[in-house]
Design a protein around this motif. Structure first.
Motif, PDB file in Angstrom:
ATOM      1  N   GLN A 185       1.719  46.769 -29.623  1.00 51.25           N
ATOM      2  CA  GLN A 185       1.313  45.756 -28.647  1.00 51.25           C
ATOM      3  C   GLN A 185      -0.189  45.882 -28.423  1.00 51.25           C
ATOM      4  OE1 GLN A 185       3.751  48.092 -27.599  1.00 51.25           O
ATOM      5  NE2 GLN A 185       5.512  46.845 -28.128  1.00 51.25           N
ATOM      6  N   ARG A 186      -0.897  44.790 -28.626  1.00 48.78           N
ATOM      7  CA  ARG A 186      -2.338  44.800 -28.385  1.00 48.78           C
ATOM      8  C   ARG A 186      -2.588  44.900 -26.884  1.00 48.78           C
ATOM      9  NH1 ARG A 186      -6.479  43.656 -31.408  1.00 48.78           N
ATOM     10  NH2 ARG A 186      -5.204  42.765 -33.068  1.00 48.78           N
ATOM     11  N   ILE A 187      -3.552  45.702 -26.487  1.00 49.94           N
ATOM     12  CA  ILE A 187      -3.936  45.760 -25.075  1.00 49.94           C
ATOM     13  C   ILE A 187      -5.439  45.510 -24.967  1.00 49.94           C
ATOM     14  CG2 ILE A 187      -2.059  47.287 -24.338  1.00 49.94           C
ATOM     15  CD1 ILE A 187      -4.005  49.640 -24.461  1.00 49.94           C
ATOM     16  N   SER A 188      -5.868  45.172 -23.769  1.00 43.35           N
ATOM     17  CA  SER A 188      -7.302  44.904 -23.581  1.00 43.35           C
ATOM     18  C   SER A 188      -7.782  45.576 -22.300  1.00 43.35           C
ATOM     19  CB  SER A 188      -7.550  43.396 -23.496  1.00 43.35           C
ATOM     20  OG  SER A 188      -7.036  42.900 -22.275  1.00 43.35           O
ATOM     21  N   GLY A 191      -6.871  43.503 -19.356  1.00 46.40           N
ATOM     22  CA  GLY A 191      -5.479  43.568 -18.943  1.00 46.40           C
ATOM     23  C   GLY A 191      -5.087  44.875 -18.284  1.00 46.40           C
ATOM     24  N   ILE A 192      -5.737  45.987 -18.672  1.00 43.89           N
ATOM     25  CA  ILE A 192      -5.300  47.283 -18.125  1.00 43.89           C
ATOM     26  C   ILE A 192      -6.271  47.877 -17.109  1.00 43.89           C
ATOM     27  CG2 ILE A 192      -3.996  47.802 -20.236  1.00 43.89           C
ATOM     28  CD1 ILE A 192      -6.155  49.909 -20.913  1.00 43.89           C
ATOM     29  N   GLU A 197      -4.276  42.030 -11.803  1.00 47.80           N
ATOM     30  CA  GLU A 197      -2.938  42.589 -12.037  1.00 47.80           C
ATOM     31  C   GLU A 197      -2.988  43.953 -12.726  1.00 47.80           C
ATOM     32  OE1 GLU A 197      -3.761  39.412 -13.172  1.00 47.80           O
ATOM     33  OE2 GLU A 197      -2.893  38.366 -11.451  1.00 47.80           O
ATOM     34  N   ASN A 201      -0.052  46.426 -14.129  1.00 51.91           N
ATOM     35  CA  ASN A 201       0.149  46.561 -15.577  1.00 51.91           C
ATOM     36  C   ASN A 201      -0.014  48.007 -16.032  1.00 51.91           C
ATOM     37  OD1 ASN A 201       0.411  43.779 -15.839  1.00 51.91           O
ATOM     38  ND2 ASN A 201      -1.755  43.457 -16.307  1.00 51.91           N
TER      39      ASN A 201
ATOM     40  N   HIS B  23       0.780  32.605 -12.121  1.00 52.54           N
ATOM     41  CA  HIS B  23       0.262  33.134 -13.382  1.00 52.54           C
ATOM     42  C   HIS B  23      -0.389  34.482 -13.150  1.00 52.54           C
ATOM     43  CE1 HIS B  23      -4.196  32.338 -12.954  1.00 52.54           C
ATOM     44  NE2 HIS B  23      -3.710  31.716 -11.898  1.00 52.54           N
ATOM     45  N   MET B  24      -0.498  35.239 -14.229  1.00 51.63           N
ATOM     46  CA  MET B  24      -1.071  36.589 -14.140  1.00 51.63           C
ATOM     47  C   MET B  24      -1.585  37.003 -15.508  1.00 51.63           C
ATOM     48  SD  MET B  24       2.599  38.471 -13.948  1.00 51.63           S
ATOM     49  CE  MET B  24       3.041  37.316 -12.669  1.00 51.63           C
ATOM     50  N   LYS B  25      -2.427  38.008 -15.494  1.00 50.43           N
ATOM     51  CA  LYS B  25      -2.909  38.557 -16.757  1.00 50.43           C
ATOM     52  C   LYS B  25      -2.070  39.786 -17.087  1.00 50.43           C
ATOM     53  CE  LYS B  25      -7.380  37.660 -17.493  1.00 50.43           C
ATOM     54  NZ  LYS B  25      -7.351  36.729 -18.604  1.00 50.43           N
ATOM     55  N   VAL B  26      -1.547  39.837 -18.311  1.00 51.14           N
ATOM     56  CA  VAL B  26      -0.768  41.012 -18.709  1.00 51.14           C
ATOM     57  C   VAL B  26      -1.684  42.000 -19.431  1.00 51.14           C
ATOM     58  CG1 VAL B  26       1.441  39.806 -18.759  1.00 51.14           C
ATOM     59  CG2 VAL B  26       0.044  39.902 -20.838  1.00 51.14           C
ATOM     60  N   ALA B  27      -1.122  43.141 -19.813  1.00 48.02           N
ATOM     61  CA  ALA B  27      -1.952  44.225 -20.353  1.00 48.02           C
ATOM     62  C   ALA B  27      -2.722  43.829 -21.608  1.00 48.02           C
ATOM     63  CB  ALA B  27      -1.089  45.445 -20.644  1.00 48.02           C
ATOM     64  N   SER B  28      -2.204  42.863 -22.340  1.00 48.21           N
ATOM     65  CA  SER B  28      -2.910  42.413 -23.550  1.00 48.21           C
ATOM     66  C   SER B  28      -4.128  41.576 -23.207  1.00 48.21           C
ATOM     67  CB  SER B  28      -1.952  41.575 -24.402  1.00 48.21           C
ATOM     68  OG  SER B  28      -1.542  40.437 -23.673  1.00 48.21           O
ATOM     69  N   GLY B  29      -4.230  41.172 -21.943  1.00 46.13           N
ATOM     70  CA  GLY B  29      -5.323  40.297 -21.535  1.00 46.13           C
ATOM     71  C   GLY B  29      -4.927  38.828 -21.582  1.00 46.13           C
ATOM     72  N   ARG B 117       7.899  43.205 -25.626  1.00 45.30           N
ATOM     73  CA  ARG B 117       8.064  44.487 -24.959  1.00 45.30           C
ATOM     74  C   ARG B 117       6.756  45.267 -24.890  1.00 45.30           C
ATOM     75  NH1 ARG B 117      13.336  47.468 -26.861  1.00 45.30           N
ATOM     76  NH2 ARG B 117      13.159  48.201 -24.723  1.00 45.30           N
ATOM     77  N   GLY B 118       6.728  46.226 -23.982  1.00 44.46           N
ATOM     78  CA  GLY B 118       5.606  47.153 -23.902  1.00 44.46           C
ATOM     79  C   GLY B 118       4.445  46.657 -23.064  1.00 44.46           C
ATOM     80  N   LEU B 119       4.596  45.501 -22.447  1.00 44.19           N
ATOM     81  CA  LEU B 119       3.493  44.951 -21.640  1.00 44.19           C
ATOM     82  C   LEU B 119       3.930  44.693 -20.196  1.00 44.19           C
ATOM     83  CD1 LEU B 119       2.035  42.384 -24.219  1.00 44.19           C
ATOM     84  CD2 LEU B 119       1.146  44.654 -23.668  1.00 44.19           C
ATOM     85  N   ARG B 120       5.067  45.232 -19.804  1.00 43.00           N
ATOM     86  CA  ARG B 120       5.602  45.094 -18.454  1.00 43.00           C
ATOM     87  C   ARG B 120       5.964  43.642 -18.114  1.00 43.00           C
ATOM     88  NH1 ARG B 120       5.967  48.833 -14.318  1.00 43.00           N
ATOM     89  NH2 ARG B 120       6.437  47.717 -12.401  1.00 43.00           N
ATOM     90  N   HIS B 124       7.416  42.121 -14.528  1.00 44.33           N
ATOM     91  CA  HIS B 124       6.758  41.023 -13.788  1.00 44.33           C
ATOM     92  C   HIS B 124       7.758  39.899 -13.505  1.00 44.33           C
ATOM     93  CE1 HIS B 124       2.776  42.615 -13.813  1.00 44.33           C
ATOM     94  NE2 HIS B 124       2.543  42.473 -15.102  1.00 44.33           N
TER      95      HIS B 124
END
Lengths: 393, 249
Positions: A185-188, A191-192, A197, A201, B23-29, B117-120, B124
């Motif tokens: 899973q790509r993350i940024s 995002g983190i 949020e 996250n 809306h929201m930003k997830v871990a991937s951005g 998966r893996g980004l919560r 949410h």
């Protein structure tokens, strides 16, 4: 005493994820791949690295199961347990066996099946490596030890949560190029760390360490086959020499160290691995460091001699440790992205370096890599194994 | 005298205010939209739920089968007072959650099905569902169960749910856990996130189409090997893997 040169003639790996196979098969599968890679089944001795078989999988005497599963009997076989450095220790032991002339060809395979239990039990199992009286009885876990260490490091050297997040993003996104990696899973940073949020996250696990600062709990196996020069030349795979091994220990309890922010075992093991190989940190083209927590990549990059003490995070900022940088670190994804099946990790690091030095790493290939390095960190820095590898023409 | 059986079989839904999209930003951005779907949109969701019935991992099979049944029942007017929310990124279906209003005070959380998966994302979506019960329907508590250990961590542990073991949950009659208003208020700042209103462009994209998940959970490559290995540690799986490697199967 004259030592023989030792070469890696075969490598194999499983996906790092949750595997539904028995532990012995997780160890055997990469071994089969490594034998296929080497084109030989002539193995004199087998070393199997594993930390949790007895406790987590209710399986002891793993080496006996693996050697039989592979139909390699009557080759000698033994299990090596040295916490999260079990893999590195097994490679080092295999090295000694070949270098000393005791054996010509040895297999070093490692496996862990940690996801047989839930994350809470897995964390507790790993915590059993801490000092039983000074640490474990107080509820210390590896994330909590790492968090205290991180806090000290931040105060002393100016590392910030942003630096930790940069390591997380670099390594987890590097894992996208590794088909065997656990996390895809790509993350940024946004995002983190930066978005409204981000705290949800990426919540604190043990402040200042957050969720994405910690490696996943993985199942997986990896294998390398080591051999004498004579065998290596006969096999005909690209010649990758295991040029140096180093191992050092430190106090069991972290608080007993004169300066807890110094990882002396890493410093000593790395220096030994370089000295024995006749190499220096400046010679290294690609490194795999033990980033069970993001802070560890930064600190190990200093203790191994790649950057001055307290400046690892600055090199990270400059992009020097990314693929394409001056010294790419953890292009496999590291423990953070590839995953951390503890007993297999040190061997998976060696797998990646050999893969790189052979020039077979595809999209994540470090250009013209000739010297590689691994650091396998056991306990919380109390038992560390470092390895140097060199490509030969 | 003619009897319109459909009128008897079809429950009459009570009025339920709509869930305002957020809306929201997830871990991937990436930006994720969580919104309520209408009955007409259910068939386009079902086609993405159906393949998960065959994923024998983390109870996806059980959850997907039940979600399929619940959504189909909603579509066919065979569930009382149900609602369905979806989470989408650029139109892509990332999660489905649903629940039911038992009465004005009590809600019944049905399922949370994460497709990325893996980004919560599932967490949410679950939080949005709880928000709907508490803030929009104004209920006092929501009854919750988990089929998987992951769900147990996300709901029972993260929200510190109370036991309501004397109440059988609608999902299999198992003992219920409850999210009370007090617990929800405690979790509000840390677990319940999102912004409103959703920018027009984002919302329009979400409404335009429910696109298939880009990387949904998949069944193992060799179900036979995986299944046998669970119960037969004698090497069958290894043999199968070797055959596969040698191109024999």
């Amino acid at each position: 005493m004259t030592m023989r040169d030792v070469y890696v003639i075969g490598i194999g790996i499983t996906s790092f994820t949750r595997l539904e196979f028995p532990l012995s098969e997780i160890a055997a599968y990469p071994a089969m791949m490594a034998m296929k890679d080497a084109g030989t089944r002539e193995i004199d001795h087998l070393y199997v690295a594993n930390m949790g078989g007895g406790r987590v999988n209710h399986q002891t005497g793993l080496a006996s199961a693996v050697v039989d599963t592979l139909s390699l009997t009557p080759a000698g076989a033994e299990t090596i347990e040295n916490g999260p450095a079990s893999g590195g220790s097994a490679v080092k032991t295999g090295y000694m066996a070949v270098a000393s002339g005791l054996h010509d060809t040895v297999m070093v395979t490692g496996a862990e099946r940690m996801r047989e239990v839930n994350n809470l039990e897995a964390t507790d199992f790993v915590a059993t490596l801490t000092h039983p009286i000074a640490e474990h009885i107080y509820g210390v876990t590896l994330p909590s030890l790492a968090a205290m260490f991180t806090r000290l490091y931040m105060e002393k050297y100016g590392v910030t949560e942003r630096h930790l997040a940069m390591v997380a993003v670099k390594n987890q996104n590097a894992a996208l190029l590794n088909e065997f990696a656990h996390l895809h899973q790509r993350i940024s940073i946004e995002g983190i760390l930066d978005s409204p949020e981000a705290m949800t996250n990426n919540p604190y696990v043990a402040e200042p360490l957050r969720f994405f600062d910690c490696c996943p709990v993985s199942d997986g196996g990896a294998c390398v086959i080591l051999a004498s020069e004579e065998v290596a030349r006969k096999v005909g795979r690209p010649l990758v020499k295991l040029a140096g091994v180093g191992q050092a220990t430190d106090t069991h309890a972290v608080h007993e160290r004169e300066d807890p922010t110094d990882l002396l075992a890493v410093r000593r093991a790395a220096a030994m691995a370089f000295e024995r190989a006749g190499l220096t940190p400046a010679d290294v083209d690609v490194a795999e460091l033990h980033d069970a927590f993001t802070i560890l990549e930064i600190v190990e990059s200093e203790e191994c001699g790649f950057f001055p003490k307290g400046e690892g995070h600055l090199a990270l900022e400059r992009g020097e440790t990314a693929l394409g940088g001056k010294l790419p670190i953890n292009v496999s994804g590291g423990l953070k992205g590839r995953g951390h099946p503890v007993g297999a990790t040190g061997i998976a690091q060696a797998y990646e370096i050999v893969h790189q030095l052979r020039g077979e790493a595809g999209e994540r290939q470090v250009k013209d890599a000739r010297v590689g390095f691994t650091c396998n960190f056991g306990g919380f820095g109390n038992n560390v194994v470092c390895l140097t590898f060199k490509k030969e023409d | 005298m003619a009897v319109d059986l459909e009128k008897i079989l079809r429950p009459v839904d009570n009025p339920m205010p709509p869930f305002p999209a957020k809306h929201m930003k997830v871990a991937s951005g990436e930006e994720m939209v969580i919104r309520q779907v209408t009955r007409d949109e259910i068939p386009s969701i079902l086609q993405h739920v159906a393949p998960l019935v065959w994923v024998e991992r983390d109870f996806y099979d059980v959850v997907a089968a039940r979600v399929y049944a619940e959504l189909l029942a909603y579509y066919a007017h065979r569930m009382q007072d149900e609602y369905v929310l979806v989470a989408q990124i650029d139109g892509e279906l990332c999660a489905v959650v649903n629940g039911r209003m038992v009465n004005k005070d009590v809600g019944m959380s049905l399922h949370t099905l994460a497709m990325r998966r893996g980004l919560r994302i599932g967490a949410h979506a679950f939080a949005a569902k709880m928000e709907y019960h508490m803030d929009i329907l104004g209920q006092k508590e929501v009854l919750v169960v988990a089929e998987s250990p992951i769900g147990f961590r996300r709901w029972m542990l993260e929200y510190n749910l109370e036991k309501r073991f004397d109440v059988a949950h609608e999902l299999g009659g198992v003992p219920s856990w409850a999210l009370t208003r007090e617990l929800f208020d405690k979790a509000r700042d840390t677990l319940v996130v999102g912004r409103r209103p959703v920018p027009d462009e984002l919302l329009a994209k979400a409404h335009e189409a429910i696109l298939p998940p880009s990387d949904p959970p998949r069944p193992p490559d060799d179900l036979l090997a995986a299944t046998r290995a669970k119960y037969d540690p004698t090497g069958t799986a290894l043999v199968l893997q070797r055959w596969k490697q040698e191109g024999k199967v």
